[in-house]
Design a protein around this motif. Sequence first.
Motif, PDB file in Angstrom:
ATOM      1  N   ARG A 121       0.835  -1.205   0.000  1.00  0.00           N
ATOM      2  CA  ARG A 121       0.000   0.000   0.000  1.00  0.00           C
ATOM      3  C   ARG A 121       0.869   1.254   0.000  1.00  0.00           C
ATOM      4  O   ARG A 121       0.563   2.238  -0.670  1.00  0.00           O
ATOM      5  N   GLN A 122       1.968   1.222   0.744  1.00  0.00           N
ATOM      6  CA  GLN A 122       2.878   2.366   0.760  1.00  0.00           C
ATOM      7  C   GLN A 122       3.496   2.590  -0.619  1.00  0.00           C
ATOM      8  O   GLN A 122       3.614   3.734  -1.064  1.00  0.00           O
ATOM      9  N   ARG A 124       2.184   1.764  -3.506  1.00  0.00           N
ATOM     10  CA  ARG A 124       1.137   2.312  -4.378  1.00  0.00           C
ATOM     11  C   ARG A 124       0.939   3.804  -4.126  1.00  0.00           C
ATOM     12  O   ARG A 124       0.772   4.580  -5.071  1.00  0.00           O
ATOM     13  N   LEU A 125       0.972   4.215  -2.840  1.00  0.00           N
ATOM     14  CA  LEU A 125       0.800   5.638  -2.520  1.00  0.00           C
ATOM     15  C   LEU A 125       1.944   6.471  -3.099  1.00  0.00           C
ATOM     16  O   LEU A 125       1.712   7.486  -3.763  1.00  0.00           O
ATOM     17  N   VAL A 126       3.164   6.060  -2.846  1.00  0.00           N
ATOM     18  CA  VAL A 126       4.320   6.833  -3.310  1.00  0.00           C
ATOM     19  C   VAL A 126       4.386   6.847  -4.834  1.00  0.00           C
ATOM     20  O   VAL A 126       4.538   7.911  -5.452  1.00  0.00           O
ATOM     21  N   GLY A 128       1.990   6.256  -7.043  1.00  0.00           N
ATOM     22  CA  GLY A 128       0.848   7.004  -7.588  1.00  0.00           C
ATOM     23  C   GLY A 128       1.011   8.495  -7.418  1.00  0.00           C
ATOM     24  O   GLY A 128       0.689   9.285  -8.318  1.00  0.00           O
ATOM     25  N   SER A 129       1.527   8.920  -6.267  1.00  0.00           N
ATOM     26  CA  SER A 129       1.739  10.349  -6.013  1.00  0.00           C
ATOM     27  C   SER A 129       2.778  10.943  -6.961  1.00  0.00           C
ATOM     28  O   SER A 129       2.618  12.051  -7.461  1.00  0.00           O
ATOM     29  N   ILE A 130       3.853  10.179  -7.194  1.00  0.00           N
ATOM     30  CA  ILE A 130       4.888  10.659  -8.121  1.00  0.00           C
ATOM     31  C   ILE A 130       4.315  10.790  -9.531  1.00  0.00           C
ATOM     32  O   ILE A 130       4.527  11.805 -10.210  1.00  0.00           O
ATOM     33  N   LEU A 132       1.156  11.156 -10.437  1.00  0.00           N
ATOM     34  CA  LEU A 132       0.183  12.252 -10.451  1.00  0.00           C
ATOM     35  C   LEU A 132       0.882  13.608 -10.465  1.00  0.00           C
ATOM     36  O   LEU A 132       0.560  14.474 -11.288  1.00  0.00           O
ATOM     37  N   ALA A 133       1.844  13.784  -9.563  1.00  0.00           N
ATOM     38  CA  ALA A 133       2.536  15.073  -9.475  1.00  0.00           C
ATOM     39  C   ALA A 133       3.297  15.391 -10.757  1.00  0.00           C
ATOM     40  O   ALA A 133       3.226  16.520 -11.264  1.00  0.00           O
ATOM     41  N   THR A 134       4.017  14.414 -11.304  1.00  0.00           N
ATOM     42  CA  THR A 134       4.788  14.702 -12.516  1.00  0.00           C
ATOM     43  C   THR A 134       3.874  14.888 -13.724  1.00  0.00           C
ATOM     44  O   THR A 134       4.207  15.624 -14.646  1.00  0.00           O
ATOM     45  N   GLY A 148       7.364  10.165 -14.202  1.00  0.00           N
ATOM     46  CA  GLY A 148       6.282   9.210 -14.018  1.00  0.00           C
ATOM     47  C   GLY A 148       6.454   7.981 -14.884  1.00  0.00           C
ATOM     48  O   GLY A 148       6.153   6.858 -14.464  1.00  0.00           O
TER      49      GLY A 148
END
Length: 194
Positions: A121-122, A124-126, A128-130, A132-134, A148
């Motif tokens: 889960r961690q 997927r969070l990291v 996915g965040s990268i 999304l942000a990029t 990304g």
Amino acid sequence: MAENAAQTSSIAPAVLHRLVKEGRAPRVLDVRMPGEFRTVHIPGAYNVPLGTLREHRAELLTHLDEDVVLVCRSGARAAQAEQALAEAGLPNLRVLEGGMNAWEMAGAPVNRGADRWDMERQVRLVAGSIVLATGLVGVFVPGAHLIGTAVGAGLTYAALSNSCAMGVLLSKLPYNKGPRVDIRTVITELRGKP
């Protein structure tokens, strides 16, 4: 048993649960990080993280003379632990099919601690965040989306190789480490089991 290090011998959660109920439980070594182990584990399991197991397998070998079942979240790290112990000469190794995920789905007993996010889960969070942000930054900064793309390539490689560099990095965070496993304490506990 495994005929060679490439072939993993396994045990189904229902079979292990029956052995536990009958008082014939094998030694259960949980090779997850201490934080994961503290969140949920099989009663009576010993926490020996994969890195510690690899480093101290010769010491552990002399205290694991009966059947041993290796456990992790899904079975991948346990299979790596099986290979390491088999290479050191330990017979009677099995991996819990589906790991703790399957054990819990089978309704088998667990000891629970403080709830925390598991490693997958961690990741997927990291990841996915990268991505999304990029992706958002890429609207204004040409080429930012390539970061990304690199994360996506890393995740694809992780799936194909059954390893995860991001998971390894995240496992080094204090949140995931929990208290360090002292191999001497584990060996003392292994000696003390009837």
